[in-house]
Scaffold this active site. Structure first.
Site, mmCIF file in Angstrom:
data_model
loop_
_atom_site.group_PDB
_atom_site.id
_atom_site.type_symbol
_atom_site.label_atom_id
_atom_site.label_comp_id
_atom_site.label_asym_id
_atom_site.label_seq_id
_atom_site.Cartn_x
_atom_site.Cartn_y
_atom_site.Cartn_z
ATOM 1 N N SER A 1 49.498 69.309 57.800
ATOM 2 C CA SER A 1 49.817 70.738 57.896
ATOM 3 C C SER A 1 50.455 71.169 59.208
ATOM 4 C CB SER A 1 48.555 71.571 57.655
ATOM 5 O OG SER A 1 47.591 71.363 58.667
ATOM 6 N N LYS B 1 42.201 78.837 60.303
ATOM 7 C CA LYS B 1 43.326 78.650 61.224
ATOM 8 C C LYS B 1 43.763 79.978 61.830
ATOM 9 C CE LYS B 1 44.973 74.457 58.937
ATOM 10 N NZ LYS B 1 46.101 73.744 58.335
#
Length: 333
Positions: free
Chosen positions: A231, A276
């Site tokens: 990611s 995140k």
């Protein structure tokens, strides 16, 4: 006395007996324009680079394993973590070492895709290489992984999709002329008879997975230890673009984000985006780049004061940063 013993027994069980869950939470965040342990996260050798400023932070999710009942309950009650079945992240048929190796490989692959996407975005040439070669396939008699694929029937192969499209024009049993190069050897053109697809598709089958790679006279090295998964690709690509172009792509601001990226620059959705965003906001980010496929989830759980920018491609991400740098509002979720 009996009740005291029972309470003590349950306390011991809660403290030491493992539960089949892991805890997901905010993980470390790294500035892809900066350094870690005294080493640049991204170093480019053999090509002019330009000064950068501010932050382009990649974000991660922490996975806490080997939880006791009380430990899991404590993390969950904190509101900062979520519990998930352990088997999702540690399948019982795989060892922890195998899982770690897979995560490391996914991270390495994301670096390669990020480099290729950045080069494609900046207009640098790329080349197409043979990746996996299917055993017993028509390609297996000719190619080795790493061979450069140049043309099919004289038509140049400029990216992996071009190879797929050109081969797809022919049927099983059709002959094609495949031009390739092995290492530093001269180009070779050989006849190959296409096979049949196992799934019954009418197109011919060559049996090679093509991958794009930069074809440039300089080296890009990404150094970041103890991080796994794919990611970080988008943020790596943006940092490479920033270093290779004049001016500050982020306008000196603190931008964070996430997203898997393929060789063409398409940004894919990822997991754990609420964690995140939380860490990005706590670290000082003002804007978070969100993969288009994660927009609904991100919009519903974004921390207060964190601007979201919706991105589906590397081009959209650089455009969003252009808008932010000029004081505008980028496309949002």
């Amino acid at each position: 006395m009996t009740s005291v013993i029972l309470v003590a027994a349950f306390g011991l069980l809660g403290a030491f007996v493992p539960v089949p869950f892991v805890a997901l939470g905010p993980g470390p965040t790294y500035n892809t324009l900066g350094e870690e342990a005294g080493t640049p996260v991204i170093r480019i050798d053999g090509q002019r680079t330009y000064p950068t400023a501010g932050n382009l932070n990649m974000t991660t999710v922490s996975v806490t394993d080997h939880l006791s009942m009380l430990g899991a309950l404590g993390l969950w009650v904190s509101g900062r973590y979520a519990l998930a079945p352990r088997e999702v992240y540690y399948p019982p048929e795989k060892s922890e070492q195998q899982i770690e190796q897979e995560n490391t490989q996914a991270f390495n692959d994301s670096q390669t895709s990020a480099e290729t996407a950045a080069m494609h975005h900046l207009g640098y040439p790329t080349k197409v290489l043979a990746g996996q070669v299917v055993t017993g396939s028509p390609a297996d008699a000719v190619l080795e992984p790493g061979d450069q694929l140049i043309a099919v029937n004289g038509k140049p192969i400029t990216d992996p999709a071009a190879l797929q499209a050109e081969v797809g024009r022919y049927k099983p049993g059709d002959p094609i002329r495949l031009t390739y190069r092995h290492g530093a050897d001269p180009e070779r053109t050989v006849p190959v008879v296409l096979g049949s697809n196992a799934d019954g598709r009418p197109q011919g089958f060559l049996g090679v997975g093509a991958v794009g790679r930069p074809d440039v006279p300089f080296e890009i090295e990404i150094s970041l230890a103890d991080v796994g998964g794919p990611s970080a690709g988008l943020m790596f690509s943006l940092a490479i673009v920033d270093k290779l172009t004049p001016g500050e792509l982020n306008g000196g601001r603190f931008i964070a984000g996430t997203g898997e990226i393929d060789e063409t620059g398409k940004v894919g959705p990822i997991g754990g985006i609420p964690f995140k965003m939380t860490m990005a906001k706590e670290a000082g980010a003002t804007t978070f780049l969100v993969p288009a496929g994660n927009c609904a989830e991100a919009k519903s759980q974004a921390p207060d004061g964190l601007q979201l920018a919706r991105v589906g491609t590397l081009g959209e991400a650089t455009h969003a940063l252009d808008v932010i740098r000029e004081g505008g509002v980028p496309p949002s979720c």
